[in-house]
Design an enzyme around this catalytic site. Structure first.
Site, PDB file in Angstrom:
ATOM      1  N   HIS A   3      -0.474  -4.511  -9.232  1.00 39.00           N
ATOM      2  CA  HIS A   3      -1.847  -4.029  -9.472  1.00 39.00           C
ATOM      3  C   HIS A   3      -2.320  -3.004  -8.450  1.00 39.00           C
ATOM      4  CE1 HIS A   3      -4.580  -6.059  -6.509  1.00 39.00           C
ATOM      5  NE2 HIS A   3      -3.479  -6.731  -6.291  1.00 39.00           N
ATOM      6  N   CYS A  21     -20.684  -8.064   7.757  1.00 41.10           N
ATOM      7  CA  CYS A  21     -21.689  -8.426   6.754  1.00 41.10           C
ATOM      8  C   CYS A  21     -21.105  -8.519   5.342  1.00 41.10           C
ATOM      9  CB  CYS A  21     -22.821  -7.414   6.746  1.00 41.10           C
ATOM     10  SG  CYS A  21     -23.688  -7.304   8.314  1.00 41.10           S
ATOM     11  N   GLN A  68       0.821  -1.219   0.000  1.00 33.21           N
ATOM     12  CA  GLN A  68       0.000   0.000   0.000  1.00 33.21           C
ATOM     13  C   GLN A  68       0.849   1.260   0.000  1.00 33.21           C
ATOM     14  OE1 GLN A  68      -3.251   0.189  -0.350  1.00 33.21           O
ATOM     15  NE2 GLN A  68      -3.730  -1.986  -0.147  1.00 33.21           N
TER      16      GLN A  68
HETATM   17  S1  FES Z   1     -24.805 -10.285   6.711  1.00 28.53           S
HETATM   18 FE1  FES Z   1     -24.945  -9.127   8.489  1.00 28.53          FE
HETATM   19  S2  FES Z   1     -27.025  -8.521   8.461  1.00 28.53           S
HETATM   20 FE2  FES Z   1     -26.837  -9.610   6.639  1.00 28.53          FE
END
Ligand code: FES
Lengths: 127, 381
Positions: free
Chosen positions: B202, B323, B180
């Site tokens: 890259h 997530c 970086q």
């Molecule tokens: S993956 Fe965390 S709320 Fe959907």
């Protein structure tokens, strides 16, 4: 099928413009669940009259799939008898959203769990 | 819709000048550098030239430059290659290293200590001395962090190691992942005082598929794959001449990066976002930081959904939220700074580059607040 985007159009629409979000002051069933896997939080509110879910809403702090599936759950159970609502499956929700990335199916499960807790809560209090 | 790329830390587009310089290696000068005929020799010449360019950039000898396929491979060679012949080795690295350093260390079976980092993402160099053991063979500290852009005091660390090495027969090897940093900071290995250093094409406007590892003369590194004698047997396999020439060409046009301009854009984003969302938090030191990196945490809005909503507006960023990771666990870097899972949940990384414009930055600043506020309404937090 070629992958054109991470989420389906249907999921994106729900995520960007959910119709059922917000706290419900006169709810008589509230289900609060957390996702042990990624740490998000979801609350499902229902207003039940004579066994029929009159309205449903949610508050979700999570990914786009979590928000979209919360919205779908609320829409799908509206007007249904609580017993009928309890039989809602992940599969039906995924079908409604056309597709969901495999990694995100647990977000749909969470929405269903939230709904079940809300229905439980409604039953428990004998409201 | 205009698309705006603010994820240069993930990968960079190939600079047009680089593309033009290397296109000849795909259809025309396609030879195998190991072949003795003219086709092969043409390719070998390109390899030699590339090595010279990289050696100049790193201020080292040509024979100290090894080409490989990726920074991950280079880091694996640095770790496994150094540890291979050692008995009961001990390694020190910071907890905010890239997975391409941490995973090889964990899998090597070596005993392993973390050099801790402060809450602003800088290693506590003063703790290094007490972590060094008799059997310490490798210290690996990244030059600039890929998620929060913080810069590590490599010179001071190498000074500590040098002092320590005076007393030793088996020297401690100092490796840095400079992937970086290479765009913006000097990678002069003499002044940094490192024994091993990784760069990747890259991330610096070259094509994907080539990286270089500097191995100081005399440092004993064993191969981790076996075959013919390319790269003096240390990295067998037909060379990716196209990508390697691309890495060199990228270095030749590196001065196109304008640190000052990039830093101004970075600070413009920080100011713009904080004025609209005053409770946003910037993760990592603002002082010792890459000119192109910003990492925010927003309360009550989750990072994956922020990223997806921005993408819908044409703006590409990344997030450390659980997530968005395949493992559904939050960024280990953010957690190491002491952020809670909740805070990591609401993080996004914005990384700027050579082609980022003020208009793009302003578009991002304009779009972000309404996205975060809407998500806060949805979460009720
Ligand atoms: S993956 Fe965390 S709320 Fe959907």
């Amino acid at each position: 099928m070629k992958n054109k985007g991470y989420y389906s159009e249907e999921t994106m629409k729900r995520f960007l413009n959910p119709e059922h979000f917000g706290e419900m002051k006169d709810a008589n069933g509230v289900g609060k669940v957390g996702n042990p896997r990624c740490g998000d939080e979801m609350t499902v509110y229902i207003k039940v009259e004579e066994g029929i879910i009159k309205k449903a809403s949610f508050q979700t702090w999570g990914c786009a799939a979590a928000i979209a599936t919360s919205d779908v759950v609320c829409e799908m159970v509206k007007g249904k008898h609580v017993k009928e609502a309890l039989s809602l499956t992940e599969k039906e929700m995924v079908e409604k959203l056309k597709k969901l990335p495999a990694l995100k199916v647990h977000c749909a499960s969470l929405a269903i769990k939230g709904l079940k807790e809300a229905i439980d809560d409604y039953g428990k209090e004998g409201k | 819709m205009k698309k705006i790329y603010l994820d240069y830390a993930a990968t960079t587009p190939v600079d047009k000048e680089v593309s033009r310089k290397i296109e000849v290696f795909s259809e025309d000068k396609f030879g195998n550098p190991s072949s003795l005929h003219s086709f092969g020799q043409e390719a070998l010449f390109a390899m030699d030239h590339s090595r010279e360019v990289v050696a100049d950039f790193l201020n080292c000898k040509r024979k100290e430059v090894y080409f490989l396929s990726s920074a991950t491979e280079a880091n694996n060679l640095a770790v496994f290659g150094v540890l291979k012949k050692r008995n009961d080795p001990h390694v020190i690295a910071s907890p905010i290293e890239h997975k391409a350093v941490l995973e090889p260390i964990k899998r090597s079976g070596a005993s392993f200590d973390h050099l801790p980092v402060s809450s602003d993402g800088i290693v506590k160099k003063e703790k290094l001395k007490e972590l060094i053991r008799e059997n310490t063979v490798l210290v690996s500290i990244g030059y600039a962090n890929s998620e929060i852009g913080t810069l590590q005091p490599l010179k001071e660390i190498s000074e500590i190691i040098r002092e320590e090495n005076k007393k030793r027969k088996e020297k401690i090897i100092f490796h840095t992942d400079a992937v970086q940093a290479a765009n913006y900071l000097s990678c002069d290995v003499q002044s940094l005082g490192v024994d091993l250093l990784t760069i990747s094409g890259h991330k610096m406007y070259g094509p994907k598929g080539a990286a270089a590892l500097f191995i100081k003369e005399g440092v004993d590194v064993s191969p981790i794959i076996y075959g013919a004698s390319q790269e003096k047997g240390l990295r067998p396999g037909t060379e990716n001449v196209y990508a390697i020439a691309g890495l060199a060409a990228a270095i030749e046009v590196l001065d196109k990066n304008d640190n000052e301009r990039t830093e101004e854009l970075r600070d413009r984003i920080v100011r713009g976002v904080l004025s609209e969302l005053p409770d946003a938090k910037v993760n990592g030191s603002m002082k010792d930081r890459l000119p192109n990196n910003i990492n925010f945490t927003f309360k009550g809005a989750e990072g994956e959904s922020i990223m997806i909503a921005l993408d819908r507006e044409g703006v590409a960023v990344s997030t450390g939220s659980a997530c968005a990771s395949n493992s559904l666990s939050p960024s280990h870097v953010l957690l190491s700074l002491g952020l809670s899972h909740e805070e990591a949940h609401g993080s996004i990384r914005v990384s700027l580059g050579r082609f980022t414009t003020k208009e793009e930055v302003d578009f991002f600043i304009e779009k972000l607040p309404s996205i975060v506020n809407k998500l806060r309404m949805i979460s009720g937090k």
